[in-house]
Design an enzyme around this catalytic site. Structure first.
Site, PDB file in Angstrom:
ATOM      1  N   ALA A 152       0.840  -1.195   0.000  1.00 35.09           N
ATOM      2  CA  ALA A 152       0.000   0.000   0.000  1.00 35.09           C
ATOM      3  C   ALA A 152       0.878   1.249   0.000  1.00 35.09           C
ATOM      4  O   ALA A 152       1.345   1.701   1.048  1.00 35.09           O
ATOM      5  CB  ALA A 152      -0.939  -0.016   1.205  1.00 35.09           C
TER       6      ALA A 152
ATOM      7  N   GLU B 125      -1.479   7.039  -2.690  1.00 33.44           N
ATOM      8  CA  GLU B 125      -2.514   7.696  -1.899  1.00 33.44           C
ATOM      9  C   GLU B 125      -3.357   8.616  -2.764  1.00 33.44           C
ATOM     10  O   GLU B 125      -2.873   9.139  -3.775  1.00 33.44           O
ATOM     11  CB  GLU B 125      -1.868   8.515  -0.776  1.00 33.44           C
ATOM     12  CG  GLU B 125      -1.147   7.664   0.224  1.00 33.44           C
ATOM     13  CD  GLU B 125      -0.662   8.446   1.428  1.00 33.44           C
ATOM     14  OE1 GLU B 125      -0.236   7.798   2.382  1.00 33.44           O
ATOM     15  OE2 GLU B 125      -0.715   9.689   1.420  1.00 33.44           O
TER      16      GLU B 125
ATOM     17  N   GLY C  62      -4.748  11.780  -4.248  1.00 34.39           N
ATOM     18  CA  GLY C  62      -4.224  13.134  -4.335  1.00 34.39           C
ATOM     19  C   GLY C  62      -2.716  13.242  -4.473  1.00 34.39           C
ATOM     20  O   GLY C  62      -2.210  14.279  -4.866  1.00 34.39           O
TER      21      GLY C  62
ATOM     22  N   SER D 290       1.693   8.355  -7.085  1.00 29.43           N
ATOM     23  CA  SER D 290       2.794   7.493  -6.662  1.00 29.43           C
ATOM     24  C   SER D 290       4.000   8.299  -6.172  1.00 29.43           C
ATOM     25  O   SER D 290       5.113   7.793  -6.134  1.00 29.43           O
ATOM     26  CB  SER D 290       3.194   6.568  -7.807  1.00 29.43           C
ATOM     27  OG  SER D 290       3.556   7.342  -8.934  1.00 29.43           O
TER      28      SER D 290
ATOM     29  N   PHE E 119      -5.595   2.476  -5.493  1.00 32.84           N
ATOM     30  CA  PHE E 119      -4.974   1.710  -6.582  1.00 32.84           C
ATOM     31  C   PHE E 119      -4.068   0.606  -6.045  1.00 32.84           C
ATOM     32  O   PHE E 119      -2.980   0.370  -6.565  1.00 32.84           O
ATOM     33  CB  PHE E 119      -4.195   2.623  -7.541  1.00 32.84           C
ATOM     34  CG  PHE E 119      -5.010   3.737  -8.116  1.00 32.84           C
ATOM     35  CD1 PHE E 119      -6.172   3.467  -8.824  1.00 32.84           C
ATOM     36  CD2 PHE E 119      -4.631   5.049  -7.940  1.00 32.84           C
ATOM     37  CE1 PHE E 119      -6.938   4.486  -9.347  1.00 32.84           C
ATOM     38  CE2 PHE E 119      -5.386   6.086  -8.465  1.00 32.84           C
ATOM     39  CZ  PHE E 119      -6.550   5.792  -9.167  1.00 32.84           C
ATOM     40  N   ILE E 120      -4.525  -0.103  -5.010  1.00 32.88           N
ATOM     41  CA  ILE E 120      -3.713  -1.134  -4.378  1.00 32.88           C
ATOM     42  C   ILE E 120      -4.076  -2.505  -4.959  1.00 32.88           C
ATOM     43  O   ILE E 120      -5.190  -2.988  -4.790  1.00 32.88           O
ATOM     44  CB  ILE E 120      -3.902  -1.127  -2.839  1.00 32.88           C
ATOM     45  CG1 ILE E 120      -3.664   0.278  -2.272  1.00 32.88           C
ATOM     46  CG2 ILE E 120      -3.007  -2.175  -2.192  1.00 32.88           C
ATOM     47  CD1 ILE E 120      -2.328   0.902  -2.619  1.00 32.88           C
TER      48      ILE E 120
ATOM     49  N   ALA F 210      11.254  11.686   2.000  1.00 32.78           N
ATOM     50  CA  ALA F 210      11.855  10.371   1.811  1.00 32.78           C
ATOM     51  C   ALA F 210      12.511   9.832   3.072  1.00 32.78           C
ATOM     52  O   ALA F 210      12.577   8.631   3.276  1.00 32.78           O
ATOM     53  CB  ALA F 210      12.884  10.432   0.685  1.00 32.78           C
TER      54      ALA F 210
ATOM     55  N   GLU G  32      10.779  -4.507  -9.769  1.00 34.88           N
ATOM     56  CA  GLU G  32       9.401  -4.717 -10.213  1.00 34.88           C
ATOM     57  C   GLU G  32       9.154  -4.052 -11.570  1.00 34.88           C
ATOM     58  O   GLU G  32       8.533  -4.633 -12.461  1.00 34.88           O
ATOM     59  CB  GLU G  32       8.421  -4.147  -9.182  1.00 34.88           C
ATOM     60  CG  GLU G  32       6.971  -4.322  -9.581  1.00 34.88           C
ATOM     61  CD  GLU G  32       6.012  -3.730  -8.580  1.00 34.88           C
ATOM     62  OE1 GLU G  32       4.796  -3.817  -8.840  1.00 34.88           O
ATOM     63  OE2 GLU G  32       6.440  -3.173  -7.554  1.00 34.88           O
ATOM     64  N   ARG G  33       9.649  -2.847 -11.738  1.00 35.95           N
ATOM     65  CA  ARG G  33       9.460  -2.136 -13.008  1.00 35.95           C
ATOM     66  C   ARG G  33      10.140  -2.864 -14.151  1.00 35.95           C
ATOM     67  O   ARG G  33       9.618  -2.919 -15.268  1.00 35.95           O
ATOM     68  CB  ARG G  33       9.967  -0.704 -12.882  1.00 35.95           C
ATOM     69  CG  ARG G  33       9.056   0.129 -12.003  1.00 35.95           C
ATOM     70  CD  ARG G  33       9.610   1.509 -11.743  1.00 35.95           C
ATOM     71  NE  ARG G  33       8.673   2.254 -10.917  1.00 35.95           N
ATOM     72  CZ  ARG G  33       9.026   3.198 -10.068  1.00 35.95           C
ATOM     73  NH1 ARG G  33      10.304   3.524  -9.943  1.00 35.95           N
ATOM     74  NH2 ARG G  33       8.121   3.821  -9.352  1.00 35.95           N
TER      75      ARG G  33
END
Length: 186
Positions: free
Chosen positions: A29, A32, A34, A37, A61-62, A84, A148-149
């Site tokens: 998760a 969020e 607004g 990513s 969008f989970i 960060a 992952e990408r």
């Protein structure tokens, strides 16, 4: 998600056998409402309360949100440092009080995989639920998201190659097979 360098022995012993056996579905998760990513703009918070953390916020969008048993939640734990640097990952069981699944979102493709909203209202987790180190979640995500990408890009290229091959085969069939369309193709 729970690699040697991130998960504790207890976390690995608790979750990995269930995940490998198909008895535990995971979700990450991050996104969020607004903020999209932009992981430096995360607003979900996890505030220390004794030996626990209390998580509040929402995600959207989970993937696997409707079916997950375990959620790795990205939350801000230190508001005194830039985005960060104050982010931590928490392992949250889906039966935790205060966790709620939202809508299963409509999307154009990948219908076999659900995409959901998730809500966290005073979800209490022990400090032992931290995946990795306190305030180091962003670094963990950046390392894992690249992998992952790359996997997603490889899949996209393979799909495009398959579609191109099928298209070429089909168009060759159109030009080599006699049919009533022959007059239309000349």
């Amino acid at each position: 998600c729970i690699r040697d360098s991130y998960g504790t022995q207890s976390q690995k012993q608790t979750y990995l056998p269930k995940m490998v056996g198909g008895d535990c579905i995971g979700a990450v998760a991050m996104t969020e409402p607004g903020t999209g990513s932009d992981l430096q703009g995360v607003r979900t918070s996890a505030k220390r309360d004794g030996d626990d953390y209390v998580i509040n916020g929402s995600k959207t969008f989970i993937t696997n949100g409707q079916h997950c048993d375990l959620i790795i939640v990205v939350a801000r734990t230190n508001l005194d440092v830039p985005g960060a640097k104050g982010t931590t990952l928490f392992m949250v069981d889906s039966d935790a009080p205060g966790f709620q699944r939202g809508r299963n979102l409509e999307k154009i493709g990948l219908h076999a995989s659900d995409t959901s909203e998730l809500f966290f209202e005073d979800v209490r987790v022990p400090a032992s639920a931290i995946l990795g180190e306190l305030d180091c979640g962003f670094a963990v995500l950046m390392g894992e998201l690249q992998r992952e990408r790359l996997a997603l890009a490889i899949g996209a290229v393979a799909a495009a190659e398959g579609i191109l091959k099928s298209t070429i085969e089909y168009t060759c069939l159109l030009y080599t097979s006699p049919s009533p369309r022959d007059g239309l193709l000349s």
